[in-house]
Design an enzyme around this catalytic site. Structure first.
Site, mmCIF file in Angstrom:
data_model
loop_
_atom_site.group_PDB
_atom_site.id
_atom_site.type_symbol
_atom_site.label_atom_id
_atom_site.label_comp_id
_atom_site.label_asym_id
_atom_site.label_seq_id
_atom_site.Cartn_x
_atom_site.Cartn_y
_atom_site.Cartn_z
ATOM 1 N N GLN A 1 0.826 -1.223 0.000
ATOM 2 C CA GLN A 1 0.000 0.000 0.000
ATOM 3 C C GLN A 1 0.855 1.266 0.000
ATOM 4 O O GLN A 1 0.540 2.243 -0.693
ATOM 5 C CB GLN A 1 -0.931 0.016 1.219
ATOM 6 C CG GLN A 1 -2.001 -1.066 1.230
ATOM 7 C CD GLN A 1 -3.032 -0.913 0.124
ATOM 8 O OE1 GLN A 1 -3.287 0.182 -0.383
ATOM 9 N NE2 GLN A 1 -3.630 -2.023 -0.273
ATOM 10 N N SER B 1 12.847 -1.400 0.622
ATOM 11 C CA SER B 1 11.927 -0.296 0.324
ATOM 12 C C SER B 1 12.674 0.989 0.034
ATOM 13 O O SER B 1 12.248 1.804 -0.791
ATOM 14 C CB SER B 1 11.009 -0.042 1.526
ATOM 15 O OG SER B 1 10.232 -1.156 1.785
ATOM 16 N N HIS C 1 -6.226 0.118 7.895
ATOM 17 C CA HIS C 1 -6.917 -1.019 8.508
ATOM 18 C C HIS C 1 -7.047 -0.668 9.997
ATOM 19 O O HIS C 1 -6.159 -0.035 10.565
ATOM 20 C CB HIS C 1 -6.085 -2.287 8.290
ATOM 21 C CG HIS C 1 -6.639 -3.540 8.941
ATOM 22 N ND1 HIS C 1 -7.988 -3.816 9.025
ATOM 23 C CD2 HIS C 1 -6.014 -4.591 9.518
ATOM 24 C CE1 HIS C 1 -8.151 -4.982 9.638
ATOM 25 N NE2 HIS C 1 -6.975 -5.467 9.946
ATOM 26 N N ASP D 1 -13.254 -7.461 8.405
ATOM 27 C CA ASP D 1 -12.063 -7.841 7.642
ATOM 28 C C ASP D 1 -11.489 -9.157 8.177
ATOM 29 O O ASP D 1 -11.185 -10.074 7.413
ATOM 30 C CB ASP D 1 -11.021 -6.723 7.733
ATOM 31 C CG ASP D 1 -9.811 -7.002 6.857
ATOM 32 O OD1 ASP D 1 -9.918 -6.785 5.630
ATOM 33 O OD2 ASP D 1 -8.774 -7.448 7.376
ATOM 34 N N GLU E 1 -11.514 -12.845 6.117
ATOM 35 C CA GLU E 1 -10.316 -13.623 5.761
ATOM 36 C C GLU E 1 -10.258 -14.962 6.495
ATOM 37 O O GLU E 1 -9.772 -15.944 5.967
ATOM 38 C CB GLU E 1 -9.035 -12.797 5.951
ATOM 39 C CG GLU E 1 -8.724 -12.376 7.354
ATOM 40 C CD GLU E 1 -7.792 -11.159 7.421
ATOM 41 O OE1 GLU E 1 -7.687 -10.415 6.430
ATOM 42 O OE2 GLU E 1 -7.157 -10.957 8.469
ATOM 43 N N GLU F 1 -10.934 -25.169 -11.018
ATOM 44 C CA GLU F 1 -12.130 -24.577 -11.638
ATOM 45 C C GLU F 1 -12.754 -23.467 -10.806
ATOM 46 O O GLU F 1 -13.580 -22.695 -11.307
ATOM 47 C CB GLU F 1 -13.186 -25.658 -11.874
ATOM 48 C CG GLU F 1 -13.313 -26.020 -13.346
ATOM 49 C CD GLU F 1 -14.502 -26.933 -13.591
ATOM 50 O OE1 GLU F 1 -14.271 -28.104 -13.932
ATOM 51 O OE2 GLU F 1 -15.652 -26.481 -13.432
HETATM 52 P P1 NDP Z 1 3.636 -4.413 3.580
HETATM 53 O O1 NDP Z 1 3.926 -5.729 4.203
HETATM 54 O O2 NDP Z 1 3.646 -4.375 2.088
HETATM 55 O O3 NDP Z 1 4.660 -3.320 4.168
HETATM 56 C C1 NDP Z 1 5.957 -3.377 3.852
HETATM 57 C C2 NDP Z 1 6.629 -2.101 4.325
HETATM 58 O O4 NDP Z 1 6.782 -2.133 5.736
HETATM 59 C C3 NDP Z 1 7.999 -1.980 3.727
HETATM 60 O O5 NDP Z 1 8.310 -0.636 3.523
HETATM 61 C C4 NDP Z 1 8.875 -2.592 4.806
HETATM 62 O O6 NDP Z 1 10.187 -2.082 4.799
HETATM 63 C C5 NDP Z 1 8.173 -2.122 6.066
HETATM 64 N N1 NDP Z 1 8.434 -3.040 7.175
HETATM 65 C C6 NDP Z 1 8.149 -4.365 7.235
HETATM 66 N N2 NDP Z 1 8.538 -4.884 8.414
HETATM 67 C C7 NDP Z 1 9.099 -3.880 9.099
HETATM 68 C C8 NDP Z 1 9.691 -3.780 10.377
HETATM 69 N N3 NDP Z 1 9.781 -4.838 11.192
HETATM 70 N N4 NDP Z 1 10.164 -2.569 10.767
HETATM 71 C C9 NDP Z 1 10.068 -1.506 9.959
HETATM 72 N N5 NDP Z 1 9.518 -1.522 8.732
HETATM 73 C C10 NDP Z 1 9.035 -2.697 8.312
HETATM 74 O O7 NDP Z 1 2.276 -3.842 4.175
HETATM 75 P P2 NDP Z 1 0.874 -3.660 3.424
HETATM 76 O O8 NDP Z 1 0.990 -2.579 2.417
HETATM 77 O O9 NDP Z 1 0.343 -4.998 3.028
HETATM 78 O O10 NDP Z 1 -0.029 -3.171 4.645
HETATM 79 C C11 NDP Z 1 0.065 -1.857 5.152
HETATM 80 C C12 NDP Z 1 -1.255 -1.501 5.803
HETATM 81 O O11 NDP Z 1 -2.272 -1.509 4.794
HETATM 82 C C13 NDP Z 1 -1.720 -2.501 6.855
HETATM 83 O O12 NDP Z 1 -2.380 -1.793 7.851
HETATM 84 C C14 NDP Z 1 -2.684 -3.391 6.100
HETATM 85 O O13 NDP Z 1 -3.645 -4.004 6.919
HETATM 86 C C15 NDP Z 1 -3.323 -2.359 5.193
HETATM 87 N N6 NDP Z 1 -3.960 -2.902 3.990
HETATM 88 C C16 NDP Z 1 -3.258 -3.732 3.168
HETATM 89 C C17 NDP Z 1 -3.830 -4.211 2.017
HETATM 90 C C18 NDP Z 1 -3.053 -5.047 1.050
HETATM 91 O O14 NDP Z 1 -3.633 -5.439 0.043
HETATM 92 N N7 NDP Z 1 -1.787 -5.350 1.240
HETATM 93 C C19 NDP Z 1 -5.229 -3.886 1.664
HETATM 94 C C20 NDP Z 1 -5.845 -2.917 2.554
HETATM 95 C C21 NDP Z 1 -5.223 -2.479 3.685
HETATM 96 P P3 NDP Z 1 11.427 -2.971 4.277
HETATM 97 O O15 NDP Z 1 11.360 -3.034 2.789
HETATM 98 O O16 NDP Z 1 12.592 -2.250 4.789
HETATM 99 O O17 NDP Z 1 11.215 -4.340 4.883
HETATM 100 MG MG MG Z 2 -9.438 -7.578 3.889
HETATM 101 MG MG MG Z 3 -7.062 -8.269 6.486
#
Ligand code: NDP
Ligand code: MG
Ligand code: MG
Length: 332
Positions: A28, A53, A108, A191, A195, A231
């Protein structure tokens, strides 16, 4: 039915020029940062470490900052790191550095609803939850569209939280589709329920149980795989495009009759009772508590479960059949 907000209900002016810190650059975060920037808003990206990232943001033409520097002057702080990371990020890198009264924004409701993050009383707290994965949020936006979203207001100190939330929704493209109001409680609980009971848990176990039933009775696993797993996509696509009625119209009368009678026999009252029980665990906070504990132990259940699935017969058969399935797909 609730009001659905669209472009005409939202105005970017309420957040124009305000400094928006997007924390995280994953699924996101990457989509939001780019869409908000392309909507003419003042975006900075904050990250905890100079890892994957960090490089990705730079290659997209965004200079990332360390979280403290990103939140220091921010008017709006958006949490887009994994839900289980948000509490530590908040306690260690956001709360001590943020401007008094800055907005806290989520995609979320988990951390706010289950009180893992307790926001200061003088901050607006709201949520825009896109109903699709990050890459789709970006792709639709670039093509002139948007992924629908839910919007919720938890704290409205300024009296303008909804307008700001809708402006962000507009900035990521969501109001081009539609934005539906909800609450942190409703979004979080539904949510998790979705899931657990259908989208991930329910469907996975239903496929597995049906596959194994056939294989245990001596049917060929390849044939079983097509019938019970492969399917499914075609049926779900029909539901997605034409509703359940559309799906029923496309299948044979035999499938309609068998489906209508045996479906209720398998997914019976007992299953519904268990669904209620699953919902109860979500509502009481029991599930959240268990998940936080599991995460803290390095997610052993998730790690083991993943390797069990990877090594299952249905996955092996699926991989073997993948080439065959790909070959048959129309080239677009
Ligand atoms: P991601 O897993 O894609 O987030 C990854 C990011 O978080 C990267 O920038 C990563 O940095 C950083 N990160 C991961 N672990 C750590 C850590 N331990 N410390 C610091 N930084 C960290 O998250 P999403 O985008 O899936 O989710 C983000 C929000 O959006 C959540 O609240 C989720 O519920 C919500 N959401 C997600 C959806 C989806 O489809 N994915 C849909 C709707 C809502 P690095 O590269 O350095 O690891
Ligand atoms: Mg969901
Ligand atoms: Mg969820």
């Amino acid at each position: 039915t609730s009001k659905i907000y669209t472009d005409k209900d939202s105005n970017l002016d309420v957040i124009k020029g305000k400094r928006i810190a997007v924390l995280g650059y994953g699924s996101q975060g990457r989509a939001w940062a780019q869409n908000l920037r392309d909507s003419g808003l003042n975006v900075v990206v904050g990250l905890e470490r100079e890892g994957k990232s960090w490089e990705l943001a730079k290659s997209d033409g965004i200079i990332p900052l360390h979280t403290e520097d990103a939140v220091k002057d921010a008017d709006i702080i958006i949490f887009l790191v994994p839900d289980m990371v948000q509490r530590t990020l908040w306690l260690e890198s956001v709360q001590p550095y943020m401007k008094k009264g800055a907005d806290l924004v989520f995609a979320h409701g988990f951390n706010i609803h289950y009180k893992l993050i307790e926001p200061p009383k003088d901050s607006d707290v709201y949520m825009i939850a896109p109903k699709g994965p990050g890459p789709t949020v970006r792709e639709y936006y670039k093509a002139g569209g948007g992924v629908p979203a839910l919007v919720a207001i938890q704290q409205d100190v300024s009296g303008t939280a909804l307008q700001k939330a809708l402006a962000i929704a507009k900035g990521i493209g969501a109001t081009r589709a539609g934005v539906i109001p909800t609450t942190f409680k409703e979004e979080t609980e539904t949510d998790l329920f979705g899931e657990q009971v259908i989208l991930v848990g329910g469907i996975m176990e239903l496929m597995k149980a049906a596959f194994e039933t056939l294989v245990e009775e001596g049917y060929q696993p390849e044939v079983a795989y097509f019938e019970t797993i492969n399917e499914l996509k075609m049926l779900v696509d029909l539901v997605y495009e034409k509703g359940i009625t559309g799906m029923l119209k496309a299948v044979s009368d035999t499938a309609k009759y068998g489906g209508m009678t045996v479906g209720k026999f398998v997914i019976n009252e007992d299953v519904r009772k268990r669904m209620k029980e699953a919902l109860q665990r979500i509502k009481s906070g029991k599930f959240a508590e268990e998940w936080v504990e599991e995460y803290g132990r390095g997610m052993p259940t998730v790690v083991n479960g993943l390797s069990q699935v990877q090594n299952s017969l249905e996955e092996k058969i699926g991989n073997q059949l993948k080439d065959l399935i790909q070959k048959g797909k129309p080239k677009s």
